[in-house]
Design a protein around this motif. Structure first.
Motif, PDB file in Angstrom:
ATOM      1  N   HIS A 112       6.207  18.638  -4.968  1.00 57.21           N
ATOM      2  CA  HIS A 112       5.907  17.625  -6.014  1.00 57.21           C
ATOM      3  C   HIS A 112       5.641  16.226  -5.049  1.00 57.21           C
ATOM      4  N   TYR A 113       4.235  16.093  -4.637  1.00 56.99           N
ATOM      5  CA  TYR A 113       3.993  15.065  -3.783  1.00 56.99           C
ATOM      6  C   TYR A 113       4.045  13.783  -4.488  1.00 56.99           C
ATOM      7  N   HIS A 114       3.416  13.901  -5.642  1.00 54.98           N
ATOM      8  CA  HIS A 114       3.354  12.597  -6.400  1.00 54.98           C
ATOM      9  C   HIS A 114       4.919  12.129  -6.757  1.00 54.98           C
ATOM     10  N   VAL A 115       6.043  13.097  -6.718  1.00 56.00           N
ATOM     11  CA  VAL A 115       7.277  12.565  -7.204  1.00 56.00           C
ATOM     12  C   VAL A 115       7.934  11.858  -5.796  1.00 56.00           C
ATOM     13  N   ALA A 116       7.589  12.560  -4.750  1.00 54.11           N
ATOM     14  CA  ALA A 116       8.091  12.036  -3.416  1.00 54.11           C
ATOM     15  C   ALA A 116       7.396  10.680  -3.208  1.00 54.11           C
ATOM     16  N   CYS A 117       6.269  10.168  -3.503  1.00 56.89           N
ATOM     17  CA  CYS A 117       5.519   9.161  -3.373  1.00 56.89           C
ATOM     18  C   CYS A 117       6.209   8.042  -4.369  1.00 56.89           C
ATOM     19  N   THR A 118       6.396   8.557  -5.540  1.00 54.56           N
ATOM     20  CA  THR A 118       7.035   7.622  -6.789  1.00 54.56           C
ATOM     21  C   THR A 118       8.481   7.138  -6.196  1.00 54.56           C
ATOM     22  N   PHE A 174       0.766  -1.219  -0.106  1.00 56.03           N
ATOM     23  CA  PHE A 174       0.008  -0.061   0.043  1.00 56.03           C
ATOM     24  C   PHE A 174       1.001   1.337  -0.015  1.00 56.03           C
ATOM     25  N   PRO A 175       0.353   2.311  -0.960  1.00 50.27           N
ATOM     26  CA  PRO A 175       1.105   3.680  -0.481  1.00 50.27           C
ATOM     27  C   PRO A 175       0.635   4.223   0.551  1.00 50.27           C
ATOM     28  N   MET A 176       1.340   5.197   1.103  1.00 51.64           N
ATOM     29  CA  MET A 176       1.706   5.875   2.333  1.00 51.64           C
ATOM     30  C   MET A 176       0.180   6.238   2.816  1.00 51.64           C
ATOM     31  N   CYS A 177      -0.686   6.781   1.997  1.00 50.66           N
ATOM     32  CA  CYS A 177      -1.963   7.293   2.263  1.00 50.66           C
ATOM     33  C   CYS A 177      -2.738   6.164   2.838  1.00 50.66           C
ATOM     34  N   MET A 178      -2.811   4.959   2.174  1.00 50.15           N
ATOM     35  CA  MET A 178      -3.609   3.815   2.694  1.00 50.15           C
ATOM     36  C   MET A 178      -2.807   3.123   3.703  1.00 50.15           C
ATOM     37  N   GLY A 217      -6.382  11.991   3.472  1.00 54.02           N
ATOM     38  CA  GLY A 217      -5.554  12.854   2.802  1.00 54.02           C
ATOM     39  C   GLY A 217      -4.283  12.272   2.332  1.00 54.02           C
ATOM     40  N   CYS A 218      -3.413  12.866   1.863  1.00 59.25           N
ATOM     41  CA  CYS A 218      -2.140  12.353   1.258  1.00 59.25           C
ATOM     42  C   CYS A 218      -0.972  12.904   2.381  1.00 59.25           C
ATOM     43  N   PRO A 219      -0.196  12.006   3.030  1.00 60.51           N
ATOM     44  CA  PRO A 219       0.698  12.329   4.054  1.00 60.51           C
ATOM     45  C   PRO A 219       1.928  13.104   3.456  1.00 60.51           C
ATOM     46  N   PHE A 220       1.912  13.019   2.207  1.00 64.34           N
ATOM     47  CA  PHE A 220       3.088  13.843   1.715  1.00 64.34           C
ATOM     48  C   PHE A 220       2.723  15.333   1.620  1.00 64.34           C
ATOM     49  N   ARG A 221       1.324  15.263   1.509  1.00 67.65           N
ATOM     50  CA  ARG A 221       0.954  17.072   1.787  1.00 67.65           C
ATOM     51  C   ARG A 221       0.510  17.252   2.913  1.00 67.65           C
ATOM     52  N   SER A 246      -8.552   9.414  -6.870  1.00 62.92           N
ATOM     53  CA  SER A 246      -7.244   9.675  -7.538  1.00 62.92           C
ATOM     54  C   SER A 246      -6.292  10.566  -6.527  1.00 62.92           C
ATOM     55  N   CYS A 247      -4.914  10.320  -6.780  1.00 64.77           N
ATOM     56  CA  CYS A 247      -4.210  11.178  -6.099  1.00 64.77           C
ATOM     57  C   CYS A 247      -4.653  12.751  -5.937  1.00 64.77           C
ATOM     58  N   GLN A 248      -4.887  13.265  -7.079  1.00 62.83           N
ATOM     59  CA  GLN A 248      -5.254  14.442  -7.476  1.00 62.83           C
ATOM     60  C   GLN A 248      -6.467  14.820  -6.637  1.00 62.83           C
ATOM     61  N   GLN A 249      -7.387  14.083  -6.719  1.00 62.93           N
ATOM     62  CA  GLN A 249      -8.540  14.104  -5.514  1.00 62.93           C
ATOM     63  C   GLN A 249      -8.278  14.362  -4.232  1.00 62.93           C
ATOM     64  N   ILE A 250      -7.367  13.237  -3.721  1.00 63.90           N
ATOM     65  CA  ILE A 250      -7.015  13.147  -2.433  1.00 63.90           C
ATOM     66  C   ILE A 250      -6.026  14.498  -1.943  1.00 63.90           C
ATOM     67  N   LEU A 251      -5.257  15.069  -2.866  1.00 63.74           N
ATOM     68  CA  LEU A 251      -4.576  15.972  -2.511  1.00 63.74           C
ATOM     69  C   LEU A 251      -5.259  17.380  -2.475  1.00 63.74           C
ATOM     70  N   SER A 285       4.732   8.252 -13.170  1.00 57.35           N
ATOM     71  CA  SER A 285       4.650   8.488 -11.765  1.00 57.35           C
ATOM     72  C   SER A 285       3.504   8.151 -11.013  1.00 57.35           C
ATOM     73  N   VAL A 286       3.352   8.143  -9.671  1.00 56.42           N
ATOM     74  CA  VAL A 286       2.138   7.580  -8.959  1.00 56.42           C
ATOM     75  C   VAL A 286       0.859   8.667  -9.165  1.00 56.42           C
ATOM     76  N   THR A 287      -0.168   8.489  -9.805  1.00 53.47           N
ATOM     77  CA  THR A 287      -1.391   9.214  -9.910  1.00 53.47           C
ATOM     78  C   THR A 287      -2.488   8.868  -9.177  1.00 53.47           C
ATOM     79  N   HIS A 288      -2.610   7.412  -8.722  1.00 53.38           N
ATOM     80  CA  HIS A 288      -3.549   6.798  -8.265  1.00 53.38           C
ATOM     81  C   HIS A 288      -3.080   5.885  -7.205  1.00 53.38           C
ATOM     82  N   PRO A 289      -3.735   5.891  -6.038  1.00 58.92           N
ATOM     83  CA  PRO A 289      -3.342   4.697  -5.000  1.00 58.92           C
ATOM     84  C   PRO A 289      -3.632   3.350  -5.286  1.00 58.92           C
ATOM     85  N   ASN A 290      -4.649   3.146  -6.215  1.00 60.04           N
ATOM     86  CA  ASN A 290      -4.740   1.845  -6.876  1.00 60.04           C
ATOM     87  C   ASN A 290      -3.624   1.211  -7.825  1.00 60.04           C
TER      88      ASN A 290
HETATM   89 FE1  SF4 Z   1      -1.560   8.196  -1.608  1.00 57.58          FE
HETATM   90 FE2  SF4 Z   1      -1.165   9.399  -4.038  1.00 57.58          FE
HETATM   91 FE3  SF4 Z   1      -0.312  10.653  -1.717  1.00 57.58          FE
HETATM   92 FE4  SF4 Z   1       0.961   8.654  -2.923  1.00 57.58          FE
HETATM   93  S1  SF4 Z   1       0.717  10.481  -3.600  1.00 57.58           S
HETATM   94  S2  SF4 Z   1       0.277   8.952  -0.650  1.00 57.58           S
HETATM   95  S3  SF4 Z   1      -0.761   7.338  -3.714  1.00 57.58           S
HETATM   96  S4  SF4 Z   1      -2.597  10.239  -2.297  1.00 57.58           S
END
Ligand code: SF4
Length: 202
Positions: free
Chosen positions: A156-162, A19-23, A116-120, A99-104, A185-190
């Protein structure tokens, strides 16, 4: 597209490995508090649905997870919402996972929330502590934090997650720049979770 079917019993193991960090954070909050607030249930529940958790297994999972709650309360206040998110109640919509965009960008979490997104949404200190506690067993070390945090500081939260995905899958041959596959890069937790599961199978 929905993945292979998963069961309630599999989720602890899947969370630790894929799982990505948000999940991961939602899962650990649920285990710790034996509860999640509304937006957290929605973010996590839809993710699990798309991962392949059937409605019956979802009810088993949430019923067991809210282990300190009476059956009566669970059935009255929560079961309907779970069935609703599977399109079995109300207007019977097939709700997609966020999606990440919605979560962010939507439903900014408050201090009592776990969505939410831990990176943000985490403080820099909580983010670093969380990254090490969740991902050091998969090869993420203190020396990686500087790089990951540099992306976060620039927004650049997606980049950090990627980058976390790449580091934690390096033992499976993933290199910097590979992203979740083909340099994406990561655009969706799934997308993160299903790519992680594919790497394990390959
Ligand atoms: Fe979750 Fe997307 Fe944030 Fe990664 S970038 S933690 S998948 S919301």
């Amino acid at each position: 597209a929905a993945g292979d079917e998963i069961t309630a019993d599999m989720i602890d193991g899947l969370a630790r490995k894929h799982f990505p960090m948000c999940m991961r954070h939602l899962h650990e909050s649920l285990r710790r508090d034996k509860h999640l607030k509304h937006h957290g249930r929605l973010q996590y529940g839809l993710f699990l649905k798309v991962l392949g958790l059937s409605i019956d297994e979802a009810i088993v999972f949430w019923r067991r997870s809210f282990s300190t709650m009476q059956d009566d309360k669970f059935n009255k206040e929560y079961k309907y919402n779970i069935r609703h998110s599977y399109g079995l109640e109300g207007k019977r919509a097939n709700y997609p996972a966020r999606s990440c965009q919605q979560i962010l960008t939507s439903d900014t979490p408050g201090s009592q929330d776990s969505h939410g997104c831990p990176f943000r949404h985490f403080s820099s200190e909580n983010l670093q502590t969380g990254l090490l506690s969740m991902y050091s067993s998969q090869g993420l070390g203190a020396s990686d934090l500087l790089e990951v945090m540099s992306y976060v500081k620039n927004g650049h939260y997606h980049v950090a997650c990627t980058r976390v995905f790449e580091i934690t899958h390096s033992s499976q041959g993933v290199k910097k720049g590979d992203g979740v596959g083909n340099g994406e890069s990561v655009t969706h937790p799934n997308q993160y979770a299903s790519r992680s599961r594919e790497l394990e199978k390959s």
